[in-house]
Design an enzyme around this catalytic site. Structure first.
Site, short mmCIF file in Angstrom:
data_model
loop_
_atom_site.label_atom_id
_atom_site.label_comp_id
_atom_site.label_asym_id
_atom_site.label_seq_id
_atom_site.Cartn_x
_atom_site.Cartn_y
_atom_site.Cartn_z
N CYS A 262 -45.28 91.76 5.38
CA CYS A 262 -45.40 91.45 3.96
C CYS A 262 -45.19 89.77 3.81
O CYS A 262 -44.22 89.06 4.26
CB CYS A 262 -44.34 92.35 3.35
SG CYS A 262 -44.23 91.72 1.44
N CYS B 91 -51.86 87.18 0.86
CA CYS B 91 -51.19 88.55 0.37
C CYS B 91 -51.82 89.54 1.42
O CYS B 91 -52.79 89.86 1.24
CB CYS B 91 -51.38 88.67 -0.96
SG CYS B 91 -50.68 90.18 -1.66
#
Length: 262
Positions: free
Chosen positions: A207, A89
């Site tokens: 991302c 992440c």
């Protein structure tokens, strides 16, 4: 696996799969698709094992809460005795402030070691910084799905490592599940709206949840610029940790054999 008839202990055969551990947001639906696709060319057998940390909305409070679950996730993967552990992440780490990927990688390494697991630990945030640095992409154009304030945070984090963002576009999507449903076919159009004149390369997806793999080769071909994504940078470091090298036409600049072995 076979059993030694003399000692009664397991005797592992040479083709025992290498275990790849992923810490992913609970709402992530992309990394467990793109990372296996990128590593499909690995000559050695391998398996994937995930632990999930709760994340629904991509906002500072939710990201901070997710980071707090990292120790639990690392300990769970250590129980599986993984060969590499990737904290997948990017913005959750970067939201923790300057140098966060170094601190978090060190912390999760301690957790894994305490559980008896010697796996190296990488993070998507650290992998992106290191990949851009190693490829000498010090001026990049960025595509991100986040609300503008979080994209500003990513740009600032990269700047702290000497990587300047010359142009960027952000899609303003706060629901992480919606990010995973974005169509990668739209990425070349977003890139067409970027000023690439001063860019050394393109961060096509800053991302881990925004799908981009299907567009990497196309964007490289159209722009003539090296393309890196959160997923390809993470896969690059997983490959290195395993001491292997895939033949991946999907991965663009980050996974070309001559640079992966560096």
């Amino acid at each position: 696996m076979t059993t030694d008839s003399h000692s009664g202990t397991p005797a592992f055969v040479s083709d025992t799969p290498r275990r790849i551990g992923l810490i992913v947001p609970s709402s992530n639906t992309t990394m467990e698709t793109e990372i296996p696709a990128l590593l499909d060319g690995l000559a050695q057998p391998h398996t994937f094992h995930s632990s999930r940390a709760t994340l629904h909305t991509v906002d500072p409070d939710s990201l901070a809460a997710m980071v707090e679950q990292g120790d639990r996730c690392a300990a769970e993967l250590a129980d599986a005795n993984v060969d590499v552990l990737a904290y997948a992440c990017l913005v959750a780490v970067m939201a923790s402030g300057a140098g966060a990927h170094e601190r978090i990688e060190a912390r999760l390494t301690e957790v894994a070691r305490a559980a008896g697991c010697a796996a190296p630990v990488v993070s998507s945030a650290g992998a992106l910084v290191r990949t851009l640095t190693e490829l000498e992409l010090s001026r990049v154009a960025v595509v991100a799905p986040y609300v503008p304030a979080l994209t500003d945070l990513v740009i600032g984090y990269l700047r702290g490592y000497g990587i300047d963002t010359v142009d960027w576009i952000t899609l303003g999507v706060a629901d992480n599940r919606a990010v995973g449903c974005l169509d990668p076919a739209g990425l070349p159009g977003h890139v067409a709206n970027l000023d690439l004149g001063d860019a050394d390369g393109i961060v096509l997806s800053a991302c881990v949840q925004m799908p981009s793999l299907a567009a990497v080769a196309q964007v490289e071909a159209v722009t003539g610029k090296p393309v890196v994504t959160a997923a390809t940078a993470t896969a690059r470091e997983i490959v290195r940790a395993l001491g292997a090298g895939p033949d991946s036409a999907l991965g663009g600049a980050a996974l070309r054999p001559t640079v992966v072995a560096g």
